[in-house]
Design a protein around this motif. Structure first.
Motif, mmCIF file in Angstrom:
data_model
loop_
_atom_site.group_PDB
_atom_site.id
_atom_site.type_symbol
_atom_site.label_atom_id
_atom_site.label_comp_id
_atom_site.label_asym_id
_atom_site.label_seq_id
_atom_site.Cartn_x
_atom_site.Cartn_y
_atom_site.Cartn_z
ATOM 1 N N VAL A 249 0.822 -1.203 0.000
ATOM 2 C CA VAL A 249 0.000 0.000 0.000
ATOM 3 C C VAL A 249 0.862 1.261 0.000
ATOM 4 O O VAL A 249 0.572 2.222 -0.711
ATOM 5 C CB VAL A 249 -0.966 0.004 1.201
ATOM 6 N N THR A 250 1.938 1.256 0.786
ATOM 7 C CA THR A 250 2.829 2.415 0.822
ATOM 8 C C THR A 250 3.490 2.628 -0.534
ATOM 9 O O THR A 250 3.582 3.758 -1.024
ATOM 10 C CB THR A 250 3.908 2.227 1.909
ATOM 11 N N THR A 251 3.943 1.535 -1.144
ATOM 12 C CA THR A 251 4.551 1.635 -2.472
ATOM 13 C C THR A 251 3.532 2.108 -3.491
ATOM 14 O O THR A 251 3.834 2.956 -4.351
ATOM 15 C CB THR A 251 5.129 0.275 -2.902
ATOM 16 N N LEU A 252 2.323 1.573 -3.410
ATOM 17 C CA LEU A 252 1.258 1.988 -4.314
ATOM 18 C C LEU A 252 0.972 3.474 -4.154
ATOM 19 O O LEU A 252 0.800 4.201 -5.146
ATOM 20 C CB LEU A 252 -0.005 1.170 -4.038
ATOM 21 N N ALA A 253 0.913 3.958 -2.920
ATOM 22 C CA ALA A 253 0.645 5.373 -2.668
ATOM 23 C C ALA A 253 1.708 6.252 -3.329
ATOM 24 O O ALA A 253 1.389 7.298 -3.920
ATOM 25 C CB ALA A 253 0.602 5.642 -1.170
ATOM 26 N N PHE A 254 2.959 5.821 -3.246
ATOM 27 C CA PHE A 254 4.039 6.602 -3.848
ATOM 28 C C PHE A 254 3.931 6.603 -5.368
ATOM 29 O O PHE A 254 4.034 7.656 -6.021
ATOM 30 C CB PHE A 254 5.397 6.038 -3.426
ATOM 31 N N LEU A 255 3.714 5.429 -5.978
ATOM 32 C CA LEU A 255 3.642 5.333 -7.430
ATOM 33 C C LEU A 255 2.459 6.116 -7.989
ATOM 34 O O LEU A 255 2.579 6.811 -9.010
ATOM 35 C CB LEU A 255 3.548 3.869 -7.852
ATOM 36 N N VAL A 256 1.319 6.023 -7.330
ATOM 37 C CA VAL A 256 0.146 6.756 -7.802
ATOM 38 C C VAL A 256 0.353 8.257 -7.643
ATOM 39 O O VAL A 256 -0.080 9.052 -8.485
ATOM 40 C CB VAL A 256 -1.122 6.302 -7.047
ATOM 41 N N SER A 257 1.036 8.651 -6.591
ATOM 42 C CA SER A 257 1.315 10.074 -6.392
ATOM 43 C C SER A 257 2.247 10.614 -7.463
ATOM 44 O O SER A 257 2.169 11.797 -7.823
ATOM 45 C CB SER A 257 1.911 10.298 -5.001
ATOM 46 N N LEU A 258 3.133 9.772 -7.991
ATOM 47 C CA LEU A 258 3.933 10.179 -9.138
ATOM 48 C C LEU A 258 3.037 10.519 -10.319
ATOM 49 O O LEU A 258 3.303 11.468 -11.072
ATOM 50 C CB LEU A 258 4.904 9.060 -9.535
ATOM 51 N N MET A 259 1.962 9.754 -10.480
ATOM 52 C CA MET A 259 1.010 10.030 -11.551
ATOM 53 C C MET A 259 0.353 11.383 -11.347
ATOM 54 O O MET A 259 0.209 12.166 -12.294
ATOM 55 C CB MET A 259 -0.051 8.919 -11.608
ATOM 56 N N VAL A 260 -0.044 11.662 -10.112
ATOM 57 C CA VAL A 260 -0.703 12.942 -9.818
ATOM 58 C C VAL A 260 0.251 14.106 -10.095
ATOM 59 O O VAL A 260 -0.119 15.094 -10.733
ATOM 60 C CB VAL A 260 -1.190 12.985 -8.357
ATOM 61 N N GLY A 261 1.496 13.981 -9.630
ATOM 62 C CA GLY A 261 2.471 15.027 -9.897
ATOM 63 C C GLY A 261 2.752 15.185 -11.373
ATOM 64 O O GLY A 261 2.989 16.295 -11.861
ATOM 65 N N GLY A 262 2.695 14.066 -12.096
ATOM 66 C CA GLY A 262 2.938 14.101 -13.532
ATOM 67 C C GLY A 262 1.839 14.792 -14.325
ATOM 68 O O GLY A 262 2.039 15.122 -15.502
ATOM 69 N N LEU A 263 0.684 15.033 -13.706
ATOM 70 C CA LEU A 263 -0.406 15.743 -14.391
ATOM 71 C C LEU A 263 0.016 17.160 -14.776
ATOM 72 O O LEU A 263 -0.622 17.789 -15.632
ATOM 73 C CB LEU A 263 -1.645 15.799 -13.501
ATOM 74 N N ARG A 264 1.060 17.646 -14.146
ATOM 75 C CA ARG A 264 1.551 18.989 -14.485
ATOM 76 C C ARG A 264 1.909 19.091 -15.962
ATOM 77 O O ARG A 264 1.678 20.131 -16.592
ATOM 78 C CB ARG A 264 2.772 19.318 -13.618
ATOM 79 N N LEU A 265 2.455 18.014 -16.526
ATOM 80 C CA LEU A 265 2.912 18.073 -17.914
ATOM 81 C C LEU A 265 1.752 18.202 -18.904
ATOM 82 O O LEU A 265 1.754 19.138 -19.704
ATOM 83 C CB LEU A 265 3.772 16.854 -18.254
ATOM 84 N N PRO A 266 0.756 17.294 -18.919
ATOM 85 C CA PRO A 266 -0.333 17.488 -19.887
ATOM 86 C C PRO A 266 -1.095 18.782 -19.664
ATOM 87 O O PRO A 266 -1.547 19.413 -20.634
ATOM 88 C CB PRO A 266 -1.228 16.258 -19.668
ATOM 89 N N ALA A 267 -1.241 19.209 -18.409
ATOM 90 C CA ALA A 267 -1.937 20.474 -18.144
ATOM 91 C C ALA A 267 -1.168 21.642 -18.749
ATOM 92 O O ALA A 267 -1.757 22.542 -19.374
ATOM 93 C CB ALA A 267 -2.107 20.673 -16.644
ATOM 94 N N THR A 268 0.155 21.629 -18.597
ATOM 95 C CA THR A 268 0.981 22.695 -19.159
ATOM 96 C C THR A 268 0.967 22.662 -20.677
ATOM 97 O O THR A 268 0.908 23.710 -21.342
ATOM 98 C CB THR A 268 2.436 22.566 -18.650
ATOM 99 N N GLU A 269 1.017 21.472 -21.246
ATOM 100 C CA GLU A 269 1.002 21.345 -22.702
ATOM 101 C C GLU A 269 -0.309 21.869 -23.286
ATOM 102 O O GLU A 269 -0.317 22.520 -24.339
ATOM 103 C CB GLU A 269 1.212 19.887 -23.109
#
Length: 313
Positions: A249-269
């Motif tokens: 669960v902790t690993t999953l939380a970290f990996l999914v949070s990478l996805m959330v942080g990565g939303l910056r790129l499509p939003a900026t594009e």
């Protein structure tokens, strides 16, 4: 041959998903019922066991090599790999054209895919503890920071390409996390899809008498990426799998949070490519995002109830 073709087609489905950020090839493997077999085959590979290949002319060594190939389910991996590779080659040109010529709807679609995937995966976390919140915040911050750096300009040198391949292959371990998303975060997605597209065009160019220069240049990048994927398969992918087994669960939380942080790129594009017709373009991006959300929800519907999780900790 029939089984080989079936596995090949399943690999093609996985590869098609892997090319699109926000949709995981591992999720497709789960839907198609080959996820467990895939993980067993990958983690069974031990390069040291192939020393017999050096002396393949000897009957005993040849028999040992054949037994090892059967143990790691080599025929399955070959068929699956060919299917995945075919899909990546076929669809890379389509995706490269989409992100370069139609960035607003394409990145809007990516945003919807990633956001919906993150929302669904966060639902896998049954209870939020201090540690899980901490790693989630760290994951979001890390991905957002890296995305900001890569958008400002990033190297496409050999080291970065190898790293991109190693990171992207980790998506094979966890359904819901996309390897293409990691390429987006690292600023390599457009470059890699463009390189694969150019490589294929170069191969067809050989038929019309064009030189080898383009094929050699783009082929070198592909080989480096594949090398990174192999290295990641025996290092990072195993580390992620062990982390999922011990601290899922902790690993999953970290990996999914990478996805959330990565939303910056499509939003900026999306925002950087809006022209004077702001409302029209923004509406297109929103509709594309909704389609992306719907796509993920549809996939999630068919994976609902399919078990792949390890014990929670």
């Amino acid at each position: 041959m029939r089984e080989f073709l079936v596995v090949y087609l399943k690999g093609f489905s996985m590869g098609s998903a892997d090319v699109v950020p926000g949709v995981s090839g591992a999720t497709i493997a789960l839907i198609l019922g080959i996820y467990d077999r895939l993980i067993r085959a990958i983690t069974a590979i031990d390069p040291r066991a192939f020393r017999s290949a050096v002396r393949v002319s000897e009957p005993a060594e040849r028999a040992a090599l054949r037994a090892e190939l059967e143990r790691i389910d080599a025929t399955f991996l070959l068929a699956l790999g060919l299917g995945i590779g075919t899909a990546i080659v076929v669809l890379s040109e389509v995706l490269y054209t989409a992100v370069t010529e139609y960035p607003v709807p394409t990145y809007g679609f990516f945003f919807g895919l990633i956001a919906a995937s993150a929302f669904i995966l966060y639902g896998e976390i049954d209870r939020w503890t201090g540690r899980r919140v901490t790693v989630s915040v760290a994951g979001i911050g890390l991905a957002a920071a890296v995305t900001g750096v890569t958008q400002a300009g990033v190297s496409h040198g050999p080291a970065m390409i190898v790293l991109a391949g190693a990171v992207a292959v980790c998506a094979m371990i966890l359904p819901g996390v996309s390897g293409s998303l990691f390429l987006l975060i690292l600023g390599q997605y457009e470059f890699i899809t463009g390189t694969v597209s150019a490589f294929v065009d170069g191969l067809f160019g050989l038929l019309t008498g064009e030189g080898l220069a383009s094929v050699f240049e783009t082929g070198t990048v592909i080989v480096l990426f594949a090398l990174g994927a192999v290295v990641g398969l025996f290092t990072m992918a195993h580390a992620v799998r062990r982390a999922l087994e011990r601290y899922r669960v902790t690993t999953l939380a970290f990996l999914v949070s990478l996805m959330v942080g990565g939303l910056r790129l499509p939003a900026t594009e999306v925002s950087s490519n809006l022209d004077a017709a702001l409302r029209a373009d923004l509406a297109v991006a929103v509709v594309a995002g909704i389609v992306g959300v719907g796509t993920v929800l549809l996939v999630d519907r068919y994976t609902d109830g399919l078990e792949y999780a390890k014990p929670h900790r």
